[in-house]
Design a protein around this motif. Structure first.
Motif, PDB file in Angstrom:
ATOM      1  N   THR A   4       0.811  -1.215   0.000  1.00 48.69           N
ATOM      2  CA  THR A   4       0.000   0.000   0.000  1.00 48.69           C
ATOM      3  C   THR A   4       0.843   1.263   0.000  1.00 48.69           C
ATOM      4  O   THR A   4       0.309   2.346  -0.106  1.00 48.69           O
ATOM      5  CB  THR A   4      -0.945   0.034   1.223  1.00 48.69           C
ATOM      6  N   PHE A  12      -4.179   5.224  -1.728  1.00 50.69           N
ATOM      7  CA  PHE A  12      -5.559   5.029  -1.305  1.00 50.69           C
ATOM      8  C   PHE A  12      -6.483   4.785  -2.485  1.00 50.69           C
ATOM      9  O   PHE A  12      -7.699   4.903  -2.371  1.00 50.69           O
ATOM     10  CB  PHE A  12      -6.046   6.254  -0.519  1.00 50.69           C
ATOM     11  N   LYS A  14      -7.508   2.141  -3.882  1.00 51.12           N
ATOM     12  CA  LYS A  14      -8.403   0.994  -3.785  1.00 51.12           C
ATOM     13  C   LYS A  14      -9.582   1.244  -2.847  1.00 51.12           C
ATOM     14  O   LYS A  14     -10.467   0.420  -2.720  1.00 51.12           O
ATOM     15  CB  LYS A  14      -7.633  -0.233  -3.330  1.00 51.12           C
ATOM     16  N   MET A  15      -9.602   2.405  -2.182  1.00 52.44           N
ATOM     17  CA  MET A  15     -10.715   2.722  -1.291  1.00 52.44           C
ATOM     18  C   MET A  15     -11.959   3.039  -2.115  1.00 52.44           C
ATOM     19  O   MET A  15     -11.871   3.659  -3.170  1.00 52.44           O
ATOM     20  CB  MET A  15     -10.368   3.912  -0.400  1.00 52.44           C
ATOM     21  N   THR A  16     -13.108   2.606  -1.642  1.00 50.31           N
ATOM     22  CA  THR A  16     -14.353   2.872  -2.365  1.00 50.31           C
ATOM     23  C   THR A  16     -14.855   4.270  -2.042  1.00 50.31           C
ATOM     24  O   THR A  16     -14.716   4.755  -0.920  1.00 50.31           O
ATOM     25  CB  THR A  16     -15.440   1.846  -1.992  1.00 50.31           C
ATOM     26  N   CYS A  29      -8.375  10.953   4.175  1.00 49.63           N
ATOM     27  CA  CYS A  29      -7.624   9.696   4.161  1.00 49.63           C
ATOM     28  C   CYS A  29      -7.444   9.202   5.589  1.00 49.63           C
ATOM     29  O   CYS A  29      -7.441   9.992   6.531  1.00 49.63           O
ATOM     30  CB  CYS A  29      -6.267   9.906   3.503  1.00 49.63           C
TER      31      CYS A  29
END
Length: 79
Positions: A4, A12, A14-16, A29
């Motif tokens: 990551t 970040f 991959k964060m929805t 974040c």
């Protein structure tokens, strides 16, 4: 190595996103970093709030970066 983390900072991507993310001027974040879109309709209100609770890191033309720290939150409570 942690997948990551990149050479610059945390990834970040991959964060929805929330379903109404278009109507929000800030991106927050998990590490306390906040990005503010300077071109958003709610910029002025969000800016006034962020300068009271966070420390500015970078403020280029379109996206400003702020950081929540214990000191910035203490200063916000003390005023």
């Amino acid at each position: 190595a942690d997948s990551t983390l990149s050479g610059v900072g945390a990834d970040f991507s991959k964060m929805t996103l929330k379903h109404d993310h278009i109507s929000r001027p800030c991106w927050t974040c998990p590490d306390g970093t906040i990005y503010l879109e300077a071109f958003h309709d709610l910029y002025v209100q969000a800016y006034d709030f962020l300068v009271a609770i966070a420390e500015p890191v970078a403020r280029p033309e379109f996206v400003h970066q702020y950081k929540l720290t214990p000191y910035s939150l203490y200063a916000a409570v003390a005023t």
